[in-house]
Design a protein around this motif. Structure first.
Motif, PDB file in Angstrom:
ATOM      1  N   ARG A 153       5.465  19.962  54.709  1.00  0.00           N
ATOM      2  CA  ARG A 153       5.558  21.333  54.855  1.00  0.00           C
ATOM      3  C   ARG A 153       6.841  21.959  55.157  1.00  0.00           C
ATOM      4  O   ARG A 153       6.968  23.082  54.864  1.00  0.00           O
ATOM      5  CB  ARG A 153       4.281  21.736  55.872  1.00  0.00           C
ATOM      6  CG  ARG A 153       2.942  21.583  55.500  1.00  0.00           C
ATOM      7  CD  ARG A 153       2.103  22.058  56.642  1.00  0.00           C
ATOM      8  NE  ARG A 153       2.266  23.510  57.163  1.00  0.00           N
ATOM      9  CZ  ARG A 153       1.931  23.771  58.146  1.00  0.00           C
ATOM     10  NH1 ARG A 153       1.601  22.957  59.395  1.00  0.00           N
ATOM     11  NH2 ARG A 153       2.373  25.265  58.530  1.00  0.00           N
TER      12      ARG A 153
ATOM     13  N   GLU B 159       8.948  26.618  42.647  1.00  0.00           N
ATOM     14  CA  GLU B 159       8.876  26.010  44.029  1.00  0.00           C
ATOM     15  C   GLU B 159       8.053  24.922  44.389  1.00  0.00           C
ATOM     16  O   GLU B 159       8.372  24.199  44.998  1.00  0.00           O
ATOM     17  CB  GLU B 159       8.211  27.523  44.667  1.00  0.00           C
ATOM     18  CG  GLU B 159       8.008  27.379  46.232  1.00  0.00           C
ATOM     19  CD  GLU B 159       7.193  28.421  46.941  1.00  0.00           C
ATOM     20  OE1 GLU B 159       7.061  28.489  48.180  1.00  0.00           O
ATOM     21  OE2 GLU B 159       7.512  29.641  46.306  1.00  0.00           O
ATOM     22  N   ARG B 160       6.923  25.011  43.402  1.00  0.00           N
ATOM     23  CA  ARG B 160       6.053  23.770  43.820  1.00  0.00           C
ATOM     24  C   ARG B 160       6.619  22.583  43.393  1.00  0.00           C
ATOM     25  O   ARG B 160       6.385  21.510  43.911  1.00  0.00           O
ATOM     26  CB  ARG B 160       4.554  23.973  43.043  1.00  0.00           C
ATOM     27  CG  ARG B 160       3.857  25.186  43.439  1.00  0.00           C
ATOM     28  CD  ARG B 160       2.418  25.219  42.937  1.00  0.00           C
ATOM     29  NE  ARG B 160       2.508  25.535  41.382  1.00  0.00           N
ATOM     30  CZ  ARG B 160       2.420  26.862  41.033  1.00  0.00           C
ATOM     31  NH1 ARG B 160       2.438  27.902  41.737  1.00  0.00           N
ATOM     32  NH2 ARG B 160       2.483  27.046  39.728  1.00  0.00           N
TER      33      ARG B 160
ATOM     34  N   LEU C  14       9.725  20.979  54.053  1.00  0.00           N
ATOM     35  CA  LEU C  14      10.473  21.068  52.895  1.00  0.00           C
ATOM     36  C   LEU C  14       9.887  22.033  51.774  1.00  0.00           C
ATOM     37  O   LEU C  14      10.607  22.544  51.391  1.00  0.00           O
ATOM     38  CB  LEU C  14      10.236  19.714  51.996  1.00  0.00           C
ATOM     39  CG  LEU C  14      11.138  18.330  52.870  1.00  0.00           C
ATOM     40  CD1 LEU C  14      10.648  16.969  52.081  1.00  0.00           C
ATOM     41  CD2 LEU C  14      12.280  18.557  52.651  1.00  0.00           C
ATOM     42  N   ALA C  15       8.496  22.295  51.903  1.00  0.00           N
ATOM     43  CA  ALA C  15       7.993  23.497  51.251  1.00  0.00           C
ATOM     44  C   ALA C  15       8.578  24.860  51.694  1.00  0.00           C
ATOM     45  O   ALA C  15       8.791  25.536  50.876  1.00  0.00           O
ATOM     46  CB  ALA C  15       6.438  23.061  51.119  1.00  0.00           C
TER      47      ALA C  15
ATOM     48  N   CYS D  46      17.899  21.747  44.530  1.00  0.00           N
ATOM     49  CA  CYS D  46      17.554  23.135  44.763  1.00  0.00           C
ATOM     50  C   CYS D  46      18.825  24.140  44.675  1.00  0.00           C
ATOM     51  O   CYS D  46      19.468  24.450  45.558  1.00  0.00           O
ATOM     52  CB  CYS D  46      17.024  23.598  46.181  1.00  0.00           C
ATOM     53  SG  CYS D  46      15.538  22.486  46.163  1.00  0.00           S
TER      54      CYS D  46
ATOM     55  N   ALA E 255      11.860  24.928  50.178  1.00  0.00           N
ATOM     56  CA  ALA E 255      11.814  25.348  48.836  1.00  0.00           C
ATOM     57  C   ALA E 255      11.494  26.680  48.648  1.00  0.00           C
ATOM     58  O   ALA E 255      11.899  27.403  47.924  1.00  0.00           O
ATOM     59  CB  ALA E 255      10.707  24.526  48.119  1.00  0.00           C
TER      60      ALA E 255
ATOM     61  N   TRP F 244       9.799  21.839  43.310  1.00  0.00           N
ATOM     62  CA  TRP F 244      10.734  21.559  44.278  1.00  0.00           C
ATOM     63  C   TRP F 244      10.091  20.837  45.528  1.00  0.00           C
ATOM     64  O   TRP F 244      10.466  20.008  46.026  1.00  0.00           O
ATOM     65  CB  TRP F 244      11.510  22.881  44.804  1.00  0.00           C
ATOM     66  CG  TRP F 244      12.913  23.229  43.677  1.00  0.00           C
ATOM     67  CD1 TRP F 244      13.401  22.274  43.038  1.00  0.00           C
ATOM     68  CD2 TRP F 244      13.509  24.484  43.843  1.00  0.00           C
ATOM     69  NE1 TRP F 244      14.498  22.855  42.488  1.00  0.00           N
ATOM     70  CE2 TRP F 244      14.511  24.198  42.804  1.00  0.00           C
ATOM     71  CE3 TRP F 244      12.973  25.607  44.410  1.00  0.00           C
ATOM     72  CZ2 TRP F 244      15.459  25.419  42.562  1.00  0.00           C
ATOM     73  CZ3 TRP F 244      14.032  26.576  44.101  1.00  0.00           C
ATOM     74  CH2 TRP F 244      14.982  26.489  43.488  1.00  0.00           C
ATOM     75  N   SER F 245       9.029  21.506  45.995  1.00  0.00           N
ATOM     76  CA  SER F 245       8.366  21.029  47.045  1.00  0.00           C
ATOM     77  C   SER F 245       7.952  19.520  46.831  1.00  0.00           C
ATOM     78  O   SER F 245       8.151  18.487  47.672  1.00  0.00           O
ATOM     79  CB  SER F 245       6.768  21.705  47.302  1.00  0.00           C
ATOM     80  OG  SER F 245       7.583  23.030  47.636  1.00  0.00           O
ATOM     81  N   ASP F 246       7.374  19.238  45.458  1.00  0.00           N
ATOM     82  CA  ASP F 246       6.914  17.635  45.372  1.00  0.00           C
ATOM     83  C   ASP F 246       8.157  17.015  44.893  1.00  0.00           C
ATOM     84  O   ASP F 246       7.963  15.786  45.652  1.00  0.00           O
ATOM     85  CB  ASP F 246       6.049  17.855  43.881  1.00  0.00           C
ATOM     86  CG  ASP F 246       4.721  18.738  44.256  1.00  0.00           C
ATOM     87  OD1 ASP F 246       4.249  18.833  45.502  1.00  0.00           O
ATOM     88  OD2 ASP F 246       4.120  19.078  43.195  1.00  0.00           O
TER      89      ASP F 246
END
Length: 214
Positions: free
Chosen positions: A103, A200-201, A105-106, A180, A109, A203-205
């Motif tokens: 979370r 964004e998604r 990291l999300a 990023c 991002a 990057w998070s993954d």
């Protein structure tokens, strides 16, 4: 003076100090946003300190006392970029997810997505102008250093064994910085048709896959 009166007096002084601080920050933000608008429409060479003061609704001496000379206004650009991306929001999200590295990291991002979506042109302006203006290059480099420091603080707060085997703090920060970037964001959105949310998604993954020991 009685104790209650002394307490009230101290309280008034504290609130007055807070108000002065808030006013100073608001003035700084007004100047930063004005500089951002003008640099976007007129460019670096076509913008003067007087123009920025007029746009911000403040005096020229106020601009000088806040940011110094025109080169100092490059810092205003960086401040404006941070304002548009929402630093307080990122900090709140990081704190709320303190025990949840994915979370966090999300949240990071998400901040980068907002930064590049709303102020990517500013970052590119600083980078390109920095090739001939040392002061602008320094501001751009300072921004990268601050970003690395934020990431390193977050990563170092995780328990041992959170990062993938073989990754130390420096390497983890490097991996994040490689993924990023404003150039990756621009390639995916402008050239490949991705939405900002999709970037964004991804990057998070991708950050979770590359950085965390699963």
């Amino acid at each position: 003076m009685k104790g209650s009166q002394l307490g009230e007096e101290n309280g008034r002084r504290s609130y007055e100090s807070l108000r002065r601080t808030a006013q100073a920050l608001e003035t700084r933000a007004d100047i930063a946003r004005a500089a951002l608008r003008l640099f976007r429409t007129r460019g670096w060479a076509g913008t003067t300190v007087r123009d920025v003061a007029r746009e911000a609704g403040v005096s020229v001496p106020t601009v000088y006392s806040t940011y110094g000379n025109k080169q100092g206004l490059a810092r205003a650009l960086a401040d404006a970029a941070d304002l548009t991306a929402g630093v307080p929001r990122q900090l709140a999200e990081l704190e709320a997810a303190a025990a949840d590295p994915p979370r966090q990291l999300a949240a990071m991002a998400g901040y980068d997505r907002r930064l590049f979506e709303r102020a990517g042109d500013v970052l590119r302006l600083l980078r390109e102008a920095g090739r001939i203006e040392p002061e602008l290059a320094a501001v751009y480099d300072d921004g990268r250093v601050r970003a690395d420091e934020t990431r390193a603080r977050v990563f170092s707060s995780w328990p041992d064994g959170t990062l993938r085997p073989g990754l130390d703090l420096r390497a983890a920060t490097d991996v994040y910085a490689a993924l990023c970037t404003v150039d990756v964001y621009t390639t995916l959105t402008a050239e490949r048709g991705w939405s900002p949310g999709r970037v964004e998604r991804w990057w998070s993954d991708a950050l979770a896959r590359e950085l965390l020991d699963r």
